[in-house]
Write a protein that holds these residues in place. Structure first.
Motif, PDB file in Angstrom:
ATOM      1  N   GLY A 111       5.912  -0.257  -4.058  1.00  0.00           N
ATOM      2  CA  GLY A 111       6.876  -0.450  -5.143  1.00  0.00           C
ATOM      3  C   GLY A 111       6.231  -0.921  -6.427  1.00  0.00           C
ATOM      4  N   SER A 112       6.752  -0.389  -7.527  1.00  0.00           N
ATOM      5  CA  SER A 112       6.314  -0.860  -8.852  1.00  0.00           C
ATOM      6  C   SER A 112       6.955  -2.219  -9.110  1.00  0.00           C
ATOM      7  CB  SER A 112       6.722   0.144  -9.925  1.00  0.00           C
ATOM      8  OG  SER A 112       8.132   0.277  -9.957  1.00  0.00           O
ATOM      9  N   GLU A 113       6.255  -3.097  -9.746  1.00  0.00           N
ATOM     10  CA  GLU A 113       6.800  -4.429 -10.039  1.00  0.00           C
ATOM     11  C   GLU A 113       6.103  -5.019 -11.263  1.00  0.00           C
ATOM     12  OE1 GLU A 113       4.090  -7.080  -7.003  1.00  0.00           O
ATOM     13  OE2 GLU A 113       5.878  -6.099  -6.177  1.00  0.00           O
ATOM     14  N   ARG A 114       6.805  -5.908 -11.951  1.00  0.00           N
ATOM     15  CA  ARG A 114       6.255  -6.599 -13.115  1.00  0.00           C
ATOM     16  C   ARG A 114       5.716  -7.959 -12.673  1.00  0.00           C
ATOM     17  NH1 ARG A 114      10.578  -5.135 -17.955  1.00  0.00           N
ATOM     18  NH2 ARG A 114      10.478  -2.854 -17.644  1.00  0.00           N
ATOM     19  N   LEU A 115       4.527  -8.275 -13.176  1.00  0.00           N
ATOM     20  CA  LEU A 115       3.856  -9.486 -12.737  1.00  0.00           C
ATOM     21  C   LEU A 115       4.701 -10.726 -13.016  1.00  0.00           C
ATOM     22  CD1 LEU A 115       0.189  -8.714 -13.844  1.00  0.00           C
ATOM     23  CD2 LEU A 115       1.110  -8.734 -11.527  1.00  0.00           C
ATOM     24  N   ALA A 116       5.338 -10.736 -14.133  1.00  0.00           N
ATOM     25  CA  ALA A 116       6.123 -11.919 -14.496  1.00  0.00           C
ATOM     26  C   ALA A 116       7.274 -12.136 -13.516  1.00  0.00           C
ATOM     27  CB  ALA A 116       6.651 -11.770 -15.918  1.00  0.00           C
ATOM     28  N   SER A 123       0.849  -1.199   0.000  1.00  0.00           N
ATOM     29  CA  SER A 123       0.000   0.000   0.000  1.00  0.00           C
ATOM     30  C   SER A 123       0.873   1.233   0.000  1.00  0.00           C
ATOM     31  CB  SER A 123      -0.922   0.002   1.233  1.00  0.00           C
ATOM     32  OG  SER A 123      -0.153   0.103   2.417  1.00  0.00           O
ATOM     33  N   HIS A 124       0.250   2.383  -0.292  1.00  0.00           N
ATOM     34  CA  HIS A 124       0.923   3.677  -0.202  1.00  0.00           C
ATOM     35  C   HIS A 124       0.696   4.240   1.203  1.00  0.00           C
ATOM     36  CE1 HIS A 124       1.272   3.318  -4.510  1.00  0.00           C
ATOM     37  NE2 HIS A 124      -0.049   3.375  -4.688  1.00  0.00           N
ATOM     38  N   PHE A 125       1.791   4.523   1.903  1.00  0.00           N
ATOM     39  CA  PHE A 125       1.720   5.037   3.278  1.00  0.00           C
ATOM     40  C   PHE A 125       1.891   6.552   3.259  1.00  0.00           C
ATOM     41  CE2 PHE A 125       4.205   6.413   7.022  1.00  0.00           C
ATOM     42  CZ  PHE A 125       3.275   6.159   8.013  1.00  0.00           C
ATOM     43  N   VAL A 126       0.950   7.265   3.926  1.00  0.00           N
ATOM     44  CA  VAL A 126       0.978   8.730   3.946  1.00  0.00           C
ATOM     45  C   VAL A 126       0.967   9.194   5.402  1.00  0.00           C
ATOM     46  CG1 VAL A 126      -0.144  10.869   3.234  1.00  0.00           C
ATOM     47  CG2 VAL A 126      -0.249   8.844   1.759  1.00  0.00           C
ATOM     48  N   ALA A 145      -3.446  -3.015  -8.556  1.00  0.00           N
ATOM     49  CA  ALA A 145      -3.875  -1.726  -7.984  1.00  0.00           C
ATOM     50  C   ALA A 145      -2.689  -0.776  -7.821  1.00  0.00           C
ATOM     51  CB  ALA A 145      -4.565  -1.952  -6.644  1.00  0.00           C
ATOM     52  N   ILE A 146      -1.554  -1.326  -7.372  1.00  0.00           N
ATOM     53  CA  ILE A 146      -0.357  -0.490  -7.191  1.00  0.00           C
ATOM     54  C   ILE A 146       0.106   0.070  -8.533  1.00  0.00           C
ATOM     55  CG2 ILE A 146       2.087  -0.530  -6.538  1.00  0.00           C
ATOM     56  CD1 ILE A 146       1.341  -2.618  -4.396  1.00  0.00           C
ATOM     57  N   ASN A 147       0.236  -0.804  -9.527  1.00  0.00           N
ATOM     58  CA  ASN A 147       0.696  -0.351 -10.836  1.00  0.00           C
ATOM     59  C   ASN A 147      -0.273   0.646 -11.456  1.00  0.00           C
ATOM     60  OD1 ASN A 147       2.969  -1.940 -10.676  1.00  0.00           O
ATOM     61  ND2 ASN A 147       2.068  -3.672 -11.792  1.00  0.00           N
ATOM     62  N   LYS A 148      -1.581   0.459 -11.212  1.00  0.00           N
ATOM     63  CA  LYS A 148      -2.562   1.388 -11.760  1.00  0.00           C
ATOM     64  C   LYS A 148      -2.399   2.782 -11.143  1.00  0.00           C
ATOM     65  CE  LYS A 148      -7.541   2.187 -12.208  1.00  0.00           C
ATOM     66  NZ  LYS A 148      -8.900   1.673 -11.880  1.00  0.00           N
ATOM     67  N   SER A 149      -2.219   2.835  -9.804  1.00  0.00           N
ATOM     68  CA  SER A 149      -2.068   4.138  -9.152  1.00  0.00           C
ATOM     69  C   SER A 149      -0.753   4.806  -9.560  1.00  0.00           C
ATOM     70  CB  SER A 149      -2.130   3.979  -7.633  1.00  0.00           C
ATOM     71  OG  SER A 149      -1.073   3.134  -7.173  1.00  0.00           O
ATOM     72  N   LEU A 150       0.326   4.018  -9.703  1.00  0.00           N
ATOM     73  CA  LEU A 150       1.598   4.595 -10.144  1.00  0.00           C
ATOM     74  C   LEU A 150       1.518   5.039 -11.595  1.00  0.00           C
ATOM     75  CD1 LEU A 150       4.159   2.157  -8.450  1.00  0.00           C
ATOM     76  CD2 LEU A 150       3.462   4.440  -7.695  1.00  0.00           C
ATOM     77  N   SER A 151       0.749   4.313 -12.406  1.00  0.00           N
ATOM     78  CA  SER A 151       0.545   4.738 -13.799  1.00  0.00           C
ATOM     79  C   SER A 151      -0.225   6.053 -13.836  1.00  0.00           C
ATOM     80  CB  SER A 151      -0.213   3.656 -14.567  1.00  0.00           C
ATOM     81  OG  SER A 151      -0.472   4.077 -15.891  1.00  0.00           O
ATOM     82  N   ALA A 152      -1.229   6.187 -12.945  1.00  0.00           N
ATOM     83  CA  ALA A 152      -1.961   7.444 -12.874  1.00  0.00           C
ATOM     84  C   ALA A 152      -1.039   8.578 -12.448  1.00  0.00           C
ATOM     85  CB  ALA A 152      -3.127   7.311 -11.884  1.00  0.00           C
ATOM     86  N   LEU A 153      -0.100   8.277 -11.509  1.00  0.00           N
ATOM     87  CA  LEU A 153       0.881   9.287 -11.095  1.00  0.00           C
ATOM     88  C   LEU A 153       1.741   9.699 -12.289  1.00  0.00           C
ATOM     89  CD1 LEU A 153       2.232  10.923  -8.834  1.00  0.00           C
ATOM     90  CD2 LEU A 153       3.667   8.927  -8.344  1.00  0.00           C
ATOM     91  N   SER A 154       2.123   8.733 -13.150  1.00  0.00           N
ATOM     92  CA  SER A 154       2.904   9.058 -14.350  1.00  0.00           C
ATOM     93  C   SER A 154       2.115   9.952 -15.298  1.00  0.00           C
ATOM     94  CB  SER A 154       3.322   7.777 -15.056  1.00  0.00           C
ATOM     95  OG  SER A 154       4.124   6.977 -14.227  1.00  0.00           O
TER      96      SER A 154
END
Length: 615
Positions: free
Chosen positions: A515-520, A485-488, A534-543
């Protein structure tokens, strides 16, 4: 015959009568002489007895004089002890005079002590004068007694001479009386010698008294000098107090100038700053066979400490940031570089610091650290600095109130890490629905979020420990304890200055992103798979948000994710923002490392609004 015989007999009888009469007269004369001698003997005996009484009286007088002499010697010892005490008092005054020049507080205490000692010296002087007067009277009395003794001695000598003449006529009858008189003469001579010695002792005591009087005068002069020095010290103290007030005013003005220059420097460095940190190569069993990626750090004057180069498939990739920390950089080195940014939160600015990178690159270590003084991360060190600085500013009239909150964004859902009954395996069933709200002033609030008042770094440490136990973590192929999760962490700072009436409102956001990570590569399945998506989606939105800001698009998609919507004031408002991009040194992570560094470069190129101080 008869007539002749008769004639002769009367003649013999007459002769006998005459002889008898003569004998009787001689006998009477002898008896008279005997009576006279007896009377003379009685008179001499009486005179001897009276002389013995006078001798006894003289002896008593001598004994009394000896006792008085003893008392004089004791008094002399007391005078010497007083003189010694006076010398000690003078030494103490000199030491106290030196101590007065060291500190203002000791000067005040020394002032009272000197006054008491001055009164004591004056009292001692008056007592010495009184004792001197009594001693003078005693000396006069002693002289009078001595003169009386001398008169008695002269009278005794005259009587002795008279007795010697009388005793010369009756040596046979009163021989013993002569011996007594000679003994008395010897005693009188000894008494004269004793009187002379006492007279010399009296003169010695008078000299000592005069010496003590001179010492008292010298003590008076010393006391006057000390009082003069005390007045001079009072003037110096007053001057120092004025200089201290001026220095305090200059400190306040210098602090204002420091804040202005400090914020100017940070603005010149860029509103969104980017630091890069390379994690050391781990030595545990899982990564013991890992190969280190070809990472280098340019050493030229322009690039030293700011650039990093990577080699991948024969191609060199170069990146430049505000600061680059290699794998040997300590937690202290990292914090020193960004501590000025933390100071801005106390000055009334919004500050946001977040860590970005792939799973296992050291983001949580950078932000939270590990137990141990040297292993503390940015969050505990920032809080220690804030509380320490706020305490030091109390002398300038500043008072601060601080409130802390902690949340995590897990699978696009907000969780309160300080809520009662929270744990890492908590499942959101019918819990609270937290809503993010932004007001026109750029302030962000989360509804129903617990906000705790904190008064020291220990209070925050306790809250961080509770939040760490409640945060969602899981095991993947890339990390044994991976944050899912993202800790704030948010610290609201309210400050007011009683002297100037100034008030400030600062906010410090410290964020540890998942942390970003690749499923494979992570091998995530089931719940871990949902978390990774969910993590990759939120980091993609940040990008997407960063790309839109970098290109200057009119529309920035902050609402595409709870994370970007929460960070909207930090990325698109008047906040001072710093991003840590953490990378792994393994060659197997080179592709994800290059992606992270490219994203960090785009963040470093973003330009947002000018930070505004909230007063």
């Amino acid at each position: 015959m008869v007539s002749a015989t008769a004639y002769i007999r009367p003649s013999n009888w007459q002769l006998a009568v005459e002889s008898y009469e003569k004998e009787r007269q001689d006998r009477e004369s002898a008896e008279t002489s005997r009576d006279m001698l007896t009377v003379d003997l009685e008179r001499v005996t009486h005179e001897a007895k009276r002389f013995s009484e006078q001798l006894k009286m003289v002896q008593d007088t001598n004994k009394r004089l000896q006792e008085y002499n003893t008392s004089l010697q004791q008094y002399n010892s007391n005078l010497q002890a007083d003189a010694s005490k006076s010398g000690e008092t003078i030494s103490k005054l000199q030491k106290e005079k030196s101590a007065m020049m060291e500190t203002m507080v000791s000067l005040k205490d020394l002032n009272n002590s000197m006054k008491n000692q001055l009164d004591s010296s004056r009292t001692s002087q008056q007592e010495a004068i009184r004792v001197k007067e009594e001693f003078r009277k005693e000396v006069e009395c002693l002289r009078s007694e001595l003169q009386q003794v001398r008169d008695d001695r002269d009278q005794s000598v005259a009587q002795v001479n008279t007795l010697n003449v009388e005793l010369a006529n009756c040596k046979e009858i009163a021989g013993q009386s002569t011996e007594d008189c000679e003994s008395l003469s010897v005693k009188v001579s000894a008494f004269e010698v004793t009187c002379n010695m006492q007279q010399e002792q009296i003169q010695t005591l008078q000299k000592q008294l005069a010496f003590a009087t001179e010492k008292l005068k010298l003590a008076d002069v010393t006391a006057v000098e000390v009082m003069t020095g005390y007045q001079e010290q009072k003037v110096k103290i007053k001057d120092l107090e004025e200089r201290l007030a001026s220095a305090e005013f200059q400190i306040v003005e210098a602090d204002k100038l420091r804040k202005k220059l400090h914020n100017t420097i940070l603005e010149l460095k860029g509103n969104i700053r980017v630091f890069c940190r390379v994690r050391p190569l781990l030595s545990d069993s899982d990564s013991s066979g890992a190969e280190e990626a070809p990472i280098s750090y340019p050493t030229s004057v322009e690039s030293a400490g700011r650039c990093i180069d990577l080699m991948n498939q024969g191609q060199r990739f170069s990146f430049s940031y505000d600061k680059v920390f290699d794998h040997v950089a300590s937690q202290e080195d990292v914090f020193v570089e960004m501590s000025q940014l933390v100071q801005s939160a106390l000055d009334g600015y919004k500050v946001c610091i977040f860590a970005y990178g792939q799973t296992g690159s050291g983001k949580t270590y950078t932000m939270m650290g590990q137990p141990g003084i040297d292993q503390k991360g940015i969050i505990p060190r920032s809080l220690e600095q804030i509380f320490k600085t706020s305490q030091s500013l109390e002398s300038q009239g500043w008072k601060y109130c601080m409130q802390a909150s902690m949340l995590e964004i897990y699978n696009e859902t907000i969780r309160d890490l300080l809520a009662p009954g929270r744990s890492s395996n908590f499942e959101m069933t019918a819990g609270k629905q937290y809503t993010i709200k932004h007001d026109p002033h750029g302030n962000t609030t989360v509804s129903d979020l617990i906000v705790a008042d904190v008064f020291s770094s220990a209070d925050v440490t306790s809250l961080l420990a509770k939040a760490s136990q409640s945060r969602s973590v899981g095991r993947t192929h890339m990390n044994e304890q991976s944050s899912r999760s993202h800790f704030v962490f948010t610290l609201k700072i309210s400050g007011s200055n009683e002297n100037t009436g100034q008030q400030v409102q600062g906010i410090l956001n410290l964020i540890d992103l998942a942390g970003s990570e690749r499923l494979a590569k992570s091998g995530s399945t089931g719940d871990r798979l949902k978390e990774t998506q969910a993590i990759n989606k939120s980091l993609s939105a940040l990008s997407d948000v960063i790309f839109a800001i970098a290109k200057g698009d009119d529309h920035v998609p902050f609402r595409n994710s709870k994370l970007t919507y929460l960070l909207q004031p930090c990325l698109g408002g008047d906040s001072k923002t710093l991003m840590f991009v953490n990378i792994s040194p393994e060659a197997s992570s080179i592709g994800e490392t290059i992606c992270s560094l490219r994203f960090a470069s785009r963040v470093n190129a973003c330009e947002i609004g000018i930070p505004r101080r909230h007063t």
